[in-house]
Design a protein around this motif. Structure first.
Motif, PDB file in Angstrom:
ATOM      1  N   ASP A 194       0.829  -1.203   0.000  1.00  0.00           N
ATOM      2  CA  ASP A 194       0.000   0.000   0.000  1.00  0.00           C
ATOM      3  C   ASP A 194       0.866   1.258   0.000  1.00  0.00           C
ATOM      4  OD1 ASP A 194      -2.624   1.398   0.300  1.00  0.00           O
ATOM      5  OD2 ASP A 194      -1.780   1.977   2.240  1.00  0.00           O
ATOM      6  N   ILE A 195       1.956   1.235   0.754  1.00  0.00           N
ATOM      7  CA  ILE A 195       2.854   2.386   0.812  1.00  0.00           C
ATOM      8  C   ILE A 195       3.491   2.657  -0.551  1.00  0.00           C
ATOM      9  CG2 ILE A 195       5.070   3.199   1.770  1.00  0.00           C
ATOM     10  CD1 ILE A 195       4.277   1.932   4.407  1.00  0.00           C
ATOM     11  N   LEU A 196       3.752   1.588  -1.315  1.00  0.00           N
ATOM     12  CA  LEU A 196       4.350   1.755  -2.639  1.00  0.00           C
ATOM     13  C   LEU A 196       3.456   2.556  -3.575  1.00  0.00           C
ATOM     14  CD1 LEU A 196       5.968  -1.742  -3.265  1.00  0.00           C
ATOM     15  CD2 LEU A 196       7.168   0.447  -3.100  1.00  0.00           C
ATOM     16  N   THR A 197       2.155   2.595  -3.297  1.00  0.00           N
ATOM     17  CA  THR A 197       1.223   3.366  -4.131  1.00  0.00           C
ATOM     18  C   THR A 197       1.108   4.812  -3.652  1.00  0.00           C
ATOM     19  OG1 THR A 197      -0.723   2.810  -2.770  1.00  0.00           O
ATOM     20  CG2 THR A 197      -0.102   1.267  -4.518  1.00  0.00           C
ATOM     21  N   LYS A 198       1.785   5.142  -2.547  1.00  0.00           N
ATOM     22  CA  LYS A 198       1.714   6.488  -1.980  1.00  0.00           C
ATOM     23  C   LYS A 198       3.004   7.255  -2.298  1.00  0.00           C
ATOM     24  CE  LYS A 198      -2.071   5.081   0.138  1.00  0.00           C
ATOM     25  NZ  LYS A 198      -3.417   5.503  -0.293  1.00  0.00           N
ATOM     26  N   PRO A 199       2.982   8.579  -2.118  1.00  0.00           N
ATOM     27  CA  PRO A 199       4.168   9.395  -2.438  1.00  0.00           C
ATOM     28  C   PRO A 199       5.215   9.389  -1.322  1.00  0.00           C
ATOM     29  CG  PRO A 199       2.399  10.829  -1.722  1.00  0.00           C
ATOM     30  CD  PRO A 199       1.827   9.440  -1.759  1.00  0.00           C
ATOM     31  N   TYR A 200       5.615   8.182  -0.900  1.00  0.00           N
ATOM     32  CA  TYR A 200       6.644   8.064   0.132  1.00  0.00           C
ATOM     33  C   TYR A 200       7.934   7.515  -0.481  1.00  0.00           C
ATOM     34  CZ  TYR A 200       2.688   8.510   3.380  1.00  0.00           C
ATOM     35  OH  TYR A 200       1.575   8.952   4.043  1.00  0.00           O
ATOM     36  N   ASN A 201       8.986   7.548   0.315  1.00  0.00           N
ATOM     37  CA  ASN A 201      10.261   6.991  -0.122  1.00  0.00           C
ATOM     38  C   ASN A 201      10.082   5.506  -0.452  1.00  0.00           C
ATOM     39  OD1 ASN A 201      12.862   6.151  -0.493  1.00  0.00           O
ATOM     40  ND2 ASN A 201      13.601   6.738   1.530  1.00  0.00           N
ATOM     41  N   PRO A 202      10.191   5.095  -1.712  1.00  0.00           N
ATOM     42  CA  PRO A 202       9.903   3.699  -2.091  1.00  0.00           C
ATOM     43  C   PRO A 202      10.932   2.703  -1.561  1.00  0.00           C
ATOM     44  CG  PRO A 202      10.798   4.912  -3.955  1.00  0.00           C
ATOM     45  CD  PRO A 202      10.560   5.929  -2.871  1.00  0.00           C
ATOM     46  N   LYS A 203      12.101   3.198  -1.136  1.00  0.00           N
ATOM     47  CA  LYS A 203      13.117   2.282  -0.618  1.00  0.00           C
ATOM     48  C   LYS A 203      12.663   1.611   0.678  1.00  0.00           C
ATOM     49  CE  LYS A 203      17.171   4.654  -2.555  1.00  0.00           C
ATOM     50  NZ  LYS A 203      18.450   5.318  -2.227  1.00  0.00           N
ATOM     51  N   ILE A 204      11.832   2.297   1.474  1.00  0.00           N
ATOM     52  CA  ILE A 204      11.382   1.747   2.747  1.00  0.00           C
ATOM     53  C   ILE A 204      10.572   0.468   2.540  1.00  0.00           C
ATOM     54  CG2 ILE A 204      10.003   2.161   4.818  1.00  0.00           C
ATOM     55  CD1 ILE A 204      12.495   3.812   4.836  1.00  0.00           C
ATOM     56  N   PRO A 205       9.469   0.493   1.774  1.00  0.00           N
ATOM     57  CA  PRO A 205       8.714  -0.757   1.585  1.00  0.00           C
ATOM     58  C   PRO A 205       9.493  -1.828   0.846  1.00  0.00           C
ATOM     59  CG  PRO A 205       7.871   0.996   0.157  1.00  0.00           C
ATOM     60  CD  PRO A 205       8.807   1.642   1.128  1.00  0.00           C
ATOM     61  N   GLN A 206      10.321  -1.445  -0.131  1.00  0.00           N
ATOM     62  CA  GLN A 206      11.121  -2.442  -0.837  1.00  0.00           C
ATOM     63  C   GLN A 206      12.071  -3.157   0.120  1.00  0.00           C
ATOM     64  OE1 GLN A 206      12.985  -0.081  -3.861  1.00  0.00           O
ATOM     65  NE2 GLN A 206      11.150   0.054  -5.137  1.00  0.00           N
ATOM     66  N   LEU A 207      12.685  -2.389   1.001  1.00  0.00           N
ATOM     67  CA  LEU A 207      13.606  -2.963   1.979  1.00  0.00           C
ATOM     68  C   LEU A 207      12.880  -3.897   2.941  1.00  0.00           C
ATOM     69  CD1 LEU A 207      16.376  -3.065   3.444  1.00  0.00           C
ATOM     70  CD2 LEU A 207      15.634  -1.049   4.730  1.00  0.00           C
ATOM     71  N   LEU A 208      11.739  -3.457   3.469  1.00  0.00           N
ATOM     72  CA  LEU A 208      11.027  -4.241   4.471  1.00  0.00           C
ATOM     73  C   LEU A 208      10.412  -5.508   3.884  1.00  0.00           C
ATOM     74  CD1 LEU A 208       9.378  -1.357   6.522  1.00  0.00           C
ATOM     75  CD2 LEU A 208      11.234  -2.872   7.237  1.00  0.00           C
ATOM     76  N   ILE A 209       9.944  -5.445   2.653  1.00  0.00           N
ATOM     77  CA  ILE A 209       9.408  -6.651   2.011  1.00  0.00           C
ATOM     78  C   ILE A 209      10.505  -7.694   1.846  1.00  0.00           C
ATOM     79  CG2 ILE A 209       8.502  -7.581  -0.156  1.00  0.00           C
ATOM     80  CD1 ILE A 209       6.887  -4.987  -0.460  1.00  0.00           C
ATOM     81  N   SER A 210      11.668  -7.271   1.350  1.00  0.00           N
ATOM     82  CA  SER A 210      12.772  -8.202   1.111  1.00  0.00           C
ATOM     83  C   SER A 210      13.351  -8.725   2.418  1.00  0.00           C
ATOM     84  CB  SER A 210      13.872  -7.508   0.300  1.00  0.00           C
ATOM     85  OG  SER A 210      13.393  -7.062  -0.942  1.00  0.00           O
ATOM     86  N   ALA A 211      13.656  -7.815   3.352  1.00  0.00           N
ATOM     87  CA  ALA A 211      14.318  -8.213   4.600  1.00  0.00           C
ATOM     88  C   ALA A 211      13.419  -9.079   5.474  1.00  0.00           C
ATOM     89  CB  ALA A 211      14.771  -6.973   5.366  1.00  0.00           C
ATOM     90  N   SER A 212      12.109  -8.785   5.513  1.00  0.00           N
ATOM     91  CA  SER A 212      11.212  -9.583   6.365  1.00  0.00           C
ATOM     92  C   SER A 212      11.094 -11.010   5.849  1.00  0.00           C
ATOM     93  CB  SER A 212       9.832  -8.927   6.442  1.00  0.00           C
ATOM     94  OG  SER A 212       9.209  -8.864   5.178  1.00  0.00           O
ATOM     95  N   SER A 213      11.097 -11.193   4.534  1.00  0.00           N
ATOM     96  CA  SER A 213      11.041 -12.541   3.967  1.00  0.00           C
ATOM     97  C   SER A 213      12.337 -13.306   4.233  1.00  0.00           C
ATOM     98  CB  SER A 213      10.773 -12.473   2.464  1.00  0.00           C
ATOM     99  OG  SER A 213       9.534 -11.856   2.198  1.00  0.00           O
ATOM    100  N   LEU A 214      13.480 -12.641   4.027  1.00  0.00           N
ATOM    101  CA  LEU A 214      14.765 -13.274   4.304  1.00  0.00           C
ATOM    102  C   LEU A 214      14.938 -13.554   5.793  1.00  0.00           C
ATOM    103  CD1 LEU A 214      17.057 -11.156   1.949  1.00  0.00           C
ATOM    104  CD2 LEU A 214      16.450 -13.567   1.679  1.00  0.00           C
ATOM    105  N   ASP A 215      14.391 -12.671   6.640  1.00  0.00           N
ATOM    106  CA  ASP A 215      14.436 -12.851   8.090  1.00  0.00           C
ATOM    107  C   ASP A 215      13.767 -14.168   8.482  1.00  0.00           C
ATOM    108  OD1 ASP A 215      14.346 -11.325  11.021  1.00  0.00           O
ATOM    109  OD2 ASP A 215      12.537 -12.510  10.647  1.00  0.00           O
ATOM    110  N   ASP A 216      12.618 -14.458   7.905  1.00  0.00           N
ATOM    111  CA  ASP A 216      11.913 -15.702   8.210  1.00  0.00           C
ATOM    112  C   ASP A 216      12.747 -16.917   7.835  1.00  0.00           C
ATOM    113  OD1 ASP A 216       9.856 -14.151   9.039  1.00  0.00           O
ATOM    114  OD2 ASP A 216       8.356 -14.949   7.655  1.00  0.00           O
ATOM    115  N   ILE A 217      13.357 -16.858   6.655  1.00  0.00           N
ATOM    116  CA  ILE A 217      14.160 -17.980   6.186  1.00  0.00           C
ATOM    117  C   ILE A 217      15.356 -18.212   7.104  1.00  0.00           C
ATOM    118  CG2 ILE A 217      15.617 -18.792   4.284  1.00  0.00           C
ATOM    119  CD1 ILE A 217      13.694 -17.147   2.429  1.00  0.00           C
ATOM    120  N   LEU A 218      16.034 -17.130   7.486  1.00  0.00           N
ATOM    121  CA  LEU A 218      17.188 -17.234   8.382  1.00  0.00           C
ATOM    122  C   LEU A 218      16.792 -17.851   9.720  1.00  0.00           C
ATOM    123  CD1 LEU A 218      20.123 -16.500   9.262  1.00  0.00           C
ATOM    124  CD2 LEU A 218      19.196 -14.292  10.007  1.00  0.00           C
ATOM    125  N   VAL A 219      15.707 -17.352  10.304  1.00  0.00           N
ATOM    126  CA  VAL A 219      15.288 -17.826  11.628  1.00  0.00           C
ATOM    127  C   VAL A 219      14.867 -19.293  11.579  1.00  0.00           C
ATOM    128  CG1 VAL A 219      13.531 -17.558  13.421  1.00  0.00           C
ATOM    129  CG2 VAL A 219      14.668 -15.549  12.488  1.00  0.00           C
TER     130      VAL A 219
END
Length: 394
Positions: A136-161
């Motif tokens: 949803d944030i990606l459709t808003k006028p915010y810094n797009p790096k934030i959602p891109q980072l959190l989507i990628s890191a949260s998925s990798l976080d699950d795999i690592l744990v």
């Protein structure tokens, strides 16, 4: 009674999940409550033979989680975000595992291995709560790096744990990893798992080019393959990690199959999600929760603060404002799906600390899922900047 229990689980989870959504809470909370109401602790309306299938159903849910995590990853975005993704994947999770190891050993009188296992169960963040908000944030006028980072890191976080958890569970069961032969066995299982997933994905990409094969048939083949390779490690005579094979399969297929499988997997996950969280609620020991809830809550909150420190450390050199870093910290609070999937595995494996680990895992979901969702929704506009090239300072 089994079919009646099946219907009660789906209806109860669906209704209470919807009620949770209406009051702005994650649906999984309502599903867990439905399990508590229907389970042995209260109404006892779930057939015991159905509860015996719970480990198998949770394992299937774990396979789906890893495949969805792999499909959601964009390798090009991860490379673009650079080392920050790696830091945010590793540091907060290790900080929280270390916190639970210390607190579990000193306060709960667990052994160091049991306390570390507890930490590995709870350390994973919840993409199920994070990813929809980031999209949803990606459709808003915010810094797009934030959602891109959190989507990628949260998925990798699950795999690592999950990898850390499976290793610690083996250690707790007495399967030592101390010798060089056993360490090499672990390394080979990782390499073979990744290569197997990559090789199978190549076959699927070839199948995907043939238009005469219906899309539903492709999906059935993919789901069947996931079920097979996820359990193959128990049958093969050589080292092999089924979980890593599923993850590797999802990542490699992400570019070719992501759009084709999105809607179908979403529908499949809706049913699996209800099953998973209702059964988790049914397994909750209310007696243990009531007797120790205060100390459990203090431990969860203390470990959560340590995790947040890990988030800020991971983002120390990131080109984000302090407010954006705080929003990332809020986004790394919620726990849900991984805890529900692996929280009971220690209990099912016969570990003495298994019931305690499951109870704390469920309590962590009940506390952090609504808290993280509330903070992300409430402070999104005030913390995120519309400037796509922020500076490091306010």
């Amino acid at each position: 009674m089994i079919l009646m229990s099946f219907g009660l689980i789906l209806i109860g989870g669906l209704i209470l999940g919807k009620i949770s959504s209406l009051v702005k809470l994650p649906p999984i909370l309502g599903m867990i409550i439905a399990g508590i109401i229907l389970g042995p602790s209260t109404l006892n309306w779930i057939d015991p033979s159905l509860l015996e299938l719970s480990p198998t159903l949770k394992k299937l849910a774990l396979f789906i989680i890893l495949l969805r995590a792999g499909l959601s990853l964009n390798v090009h975005e991860i490379r673009h975000l650079g080392v920050t993704t790696l830091y945010l994947t590793i540091i907060p999770a290790l900080f929280e595992i270390a916190a639970y190891t210390f607190l579990g050993y000193t306060i709960l009188s667990l052994s160091l291995l049991e306390a570390a296992l507890l930490g590995s169960v709870i350390a994973a963040v919840s993409p199920a709560i994070i990813v929809p908000r980031m999209i949803d944030i990606l459709t808003k006028p915010y810094n797009p790096k934030i959602p891109q980072l959190l989507i990628s890191a949260s998925s990798l976080d699950d795999i690592l744990v999950i990898i850390i958890f499976t290793s610690l569970l083996s250690l707790n069961l007495g399967e030592s990893l101390a010798t060089s032969q056993e360490i090499s066995h672990l390394l080979f299982s990782i390499v073979y798992g990744i290569l197997a997933g990559w090789g199978i994905s190549m076959l699927f990409n070839t199948v995907n080019k043939h238009r005469f094969i219906h899309q539903q048939t492709k999906f059935i083949l993919l789901l069947a393959t996931v079920a097979i390779i996820g359990t193959a490690e128990y049958l093969l005579p050589f080292a092999f990690s089924g979980l890593l094979a599923i993850m590797s399969l999802g990542i490699t297929l992400s570019q070719q199959w992501k759009e084709h499988t999105k809607n179908t997997f979403q529908s499949l996950w809706k049913v699996a999600e209800i099953w998973l969280f209702v059964l988790v609620g049914a397994q909750l020991s209310l007696t243990s929760l009531v007797n120790h809830s205060f100390i459990f809550i203090l431990i969860i909150i203390a470990a959560l603060f340590i995790r947040l420190l890990g988030v800020f450390l991971a983002l120390r050199r990131a080109d984000f404002t302090n407010k954006e870093k705080l929003y990332c910290a809020f986004s790394y609070i919620p726990k849900a799906t991984v805890q529900a999937s692996i929280g009971s595995l220690a209990l099912e494996a016969g570990l003495i600390a298994g019931e305690l680990i499951l109870t704390i895992a469920i309590l962590a979901i009940l506390i952090t899922a609504p808290l993280g969702a509330f903070l992300m929704d409430t402070f999104r506009d005030s913390l995120l900047s519309s400037d796509t090239t922020p500076t490091k300072s306010e």
